[in-house]
Design a protein around this motif. Sequence first.
Motif, PDB file in Angstrom:
ATOM      1  N   VAL A 178       0.852  -1.187   0.000  1.00 44.98           N
ATOM      2  CA  VAL A 178       0.000   0.000   0.000  1.00 44.98           C
ATOM      3  C   VAL A 178       0.884   1.233   0.000  1.00 44.98           C
ATOM      4  CG1 VAL A 178      -1.940   1.172   1.111  1.00 44.98           C
ATOM      5  CG2 VAL A 178      -1.625  -1.300   1.425  1.00 44.98           C
ATOM      6  N   ASP A 179       0.515   2.246  -0.767  1.00 43.51           N
ATOM      7  CA  ASP A 179       1.299   3.475  -0.783  1.00 43.51           C
ATOM      8  C   ASP A 179       0.370   4.679  -0.839  1.00 43.51           C
ATOM      9  OD1 ASP A 179       3.522   5.020  -0.672  1.00 43.51           O
ATOM     10  OD2 ASP A 179       4.235   4.596  -2.698  1.00 43.51           O
ATOM     11  N   CYS A 180       0.918   5.793  -0.408  1.00 40.86           N
ATOM     12  CA  CYS A 180       0.172   7.047  -0.336  1.00 40.86           C
ATOM     13  C   CYS A 180       0.714   8.004  -1.393  1.00 40.86           C
ATOM     14  CB  CYS A 180       0.309   7.654   1.065  1.00 40.86           C
ATOM     15  SG  CYS A 180      -0.348   9.323   1.229  1.00 40.86           S
ATOM     16  N   PRO A 181      -0.104   8.461  -2.326  1.00 38.46           N
ATOM     17  CA  PRO A 181       0.368   9.417  -3.328  1.00 38.46           C
ATOM     18  C   PRO A 181       0.427  10.834  -2.762  1.00 38.46           C
ATOM     19  CG  PRO A 181      -1.938   8.978  -3.690  1.00 38.46           C
ATOM     20  CD  PRO A 181      -1.511   8.090  -2.539  1.00 38.46           C
ATOM     21  N   ILE A 182       1.156  11.710  -3.441  1.00 40.86           N
ATOM     22  CA  ILE A 182       1.114  13.132  -3.109  1.00 40.86           C
ATOM     23  C   ILE A 182      -0.302  13.634  -3.395  1.00 40.86           C
ATOM     24  CG2 ILE A 182       1.977  15.412  -3.745  1.00 40.86           C
ATOM     25  CD1 ILE A 182       4.632  14.044  -4.459  1.00 40.86           C
ATOM     26  N   GLN A 183      -0.893  14.328  -2.409  1.00 47.30           N
ATOM     27  CA  GLN A 183      -2.293  14.728  -2.557  1.00 47.30           C
ATOM     28  C   GLN A 183      -2.604  16.016  -1.814  1.00 47.30           C
ATOM     29  OE1 GLN A 183      -4.824  11.759  -0.091  1.00 47.30           O
ATOM     30  NE2 GLN A 183      -2.817  10.754  -0.321  1.00 47.30           N
ATOM     31  N   ARG A 184      -3.559  16.757  -2.357  1.00 44.28           N
ATOM     32  CA  ARG A 184      -4.121  17.926  -1.690  1.00 44.28           C
ATOM     33  C   ARG A 184      -5.554  17.572  -1.328  1.00 44.28           C
ATOM     34  NH1 ARG A 184      -4.121  22.829  -5.260  1.00 44.28           N
ATOM     35  NH2 ARG A 184      -4.369  23.984  -3.313  1.00 44.28           N
ATOM     36  N   TRP A 202       4.141   9.188   4.977  1.00 40.06           N
ATOM     37  CA  TRP A 202       2.904   9.477   4.254  1.00 40.06           C
ATOM     38  C   TRP A 202       2.385  10.882   4.584  1.00 40.06           C
ATOM     39  CZ3 TRP A 202      -0.673   4.505   4.404  1.00 40.06           C
ATOM     40  CH2 TRP A 202      -0.071   3.492   3.656  1.00 40.06           C
ATOM     41  N   HIS A 203       2.589  11.326   5.808  1.00 39.65           N
ATOM     42  CA  HIS A 203       2.063  12.633   6.200  1.00 39.65           C
ATOM     43  C   HIS A 203       2.695  13.760   5.380  1.00 39.65           C
ATOM     44  CE1 HIS A 203      -0.202  10.936   9.471  1.00 39.65           C
ATOM     45  NE2 HIS A 203       0.868  10.426  10.037  1.00 39.65           N
ATOM     46  N   LYS A 204       3.937  13.571   4.946  1.00 37.41           N
ATOM     47  CA  LYS A 204       4.610  14.605   4.162  1.00 37.41           C
ATOM     48  C   LYS A 204       3.995  14.746   2.775  1.00 37.41           C
ATOM     49  CE  LYS A 204       9.034  13.875   6.526  1.00 37.41           C
ATOM     50  NZ  LYS A 204      10.469  13.514   6.357  1.00 37.41           N
ATOM     51  N   ARG A 205       3.207  13.763   2.348  1.00 34.29           N
ATOM     52  CA  ARG A 205       2.618  13.784   1.002  1.00 34.29           C
ATOM     53  C   ARG A 205       1.212  14.359   0.983  1.00 34.29           C
ATOM     54  NH1 ARG A 205       4.325   7.577  -0.696  1.00 34.29           N
ATOM     55  NH2 ARG A 205       6.497   7.721   0.017  1.00 34.29           N
ATOM     56  N   VAL A 206       0.721  14.728   2.167  1.00 31.62           N
ATOM     57  CA  VAL A 206      -0.645  15.246   2.283  1.00 31.62           C
ATOM     58  C   VAL A 206      -0.600  16.726   2.647  1.00 31.62           C
ATOM     59  CG1 VAL A 206      -2.872  15.045   3.447  1.00 31.62           C
ATOM     60  CG2 VAL A 206      -1.490  12.993   3.028  1.00 31.62           C
TER      61      VAL A 206
END
Length: 215
Positions: A107-113, A208-212
């Motif tokens: 599972v991975d977290c993309p860069i997102q707004r 992951w938090h850095k990508r949100v």
Amino acid sequence: MKLGIHTYSWSLSDLLESGLQPFNVVAGNDGRLYEIRHSVLGTIVVPAEHLRKLEKIPQGFQFNLPHIPGEKLAKAITFFRDYCSNGTDLEVMVSFFYHPKTKEYFVDCPIQRVSKVRIEYEELNYEKEGFIEVLQIHSHNSMDAYFSTVDNNDEKRFLLYGVVGKVDQEQPCMKLRAGVNGHFYDLPLDYIFDEPNLTNEADYPASWHKRVSRF
């Protein structure tokens, strides 16, 4: 393809070049089949219905991969919970990938707004590493689990899609579906996941938090 007086064609120009038969069926760019009847009386074109020469095609979705381990889902839900606590009420999303050789998921977290009702994200691509994307799940924070009009418009790829709601409560709720180009089939969780338990928790990478970021 010619079957007696019946002609089936993918191209109208090819059909006209080869010559109309009394009964013709041709595909249109709208994804429909059209019946062209031709005789000394004239030529008429109508949408094709109940073509006895063609087989009935069953609709639906069949999952061809192993079940996704339940702890992978728990990792996503724990992440979602952290964005629906202490006064925060945001949507976030993650993607699930599968490697055909190792037969493992990650599972991975993309860069997102993100906001409470909207997510804009950058697609993750692990094709060079041999992974294929299987599933995207986003949260509905404290709201119920449902696919919104925005979701229906955004989720066009051939993929599995999930939404998890009421993540601020002890027992979240979740909906799951397979879709492509605006056509969807609802799926039970245990058709895709191995022992899905929406109350379980699991650690996820702090990075992951850095990508949100917020809108």
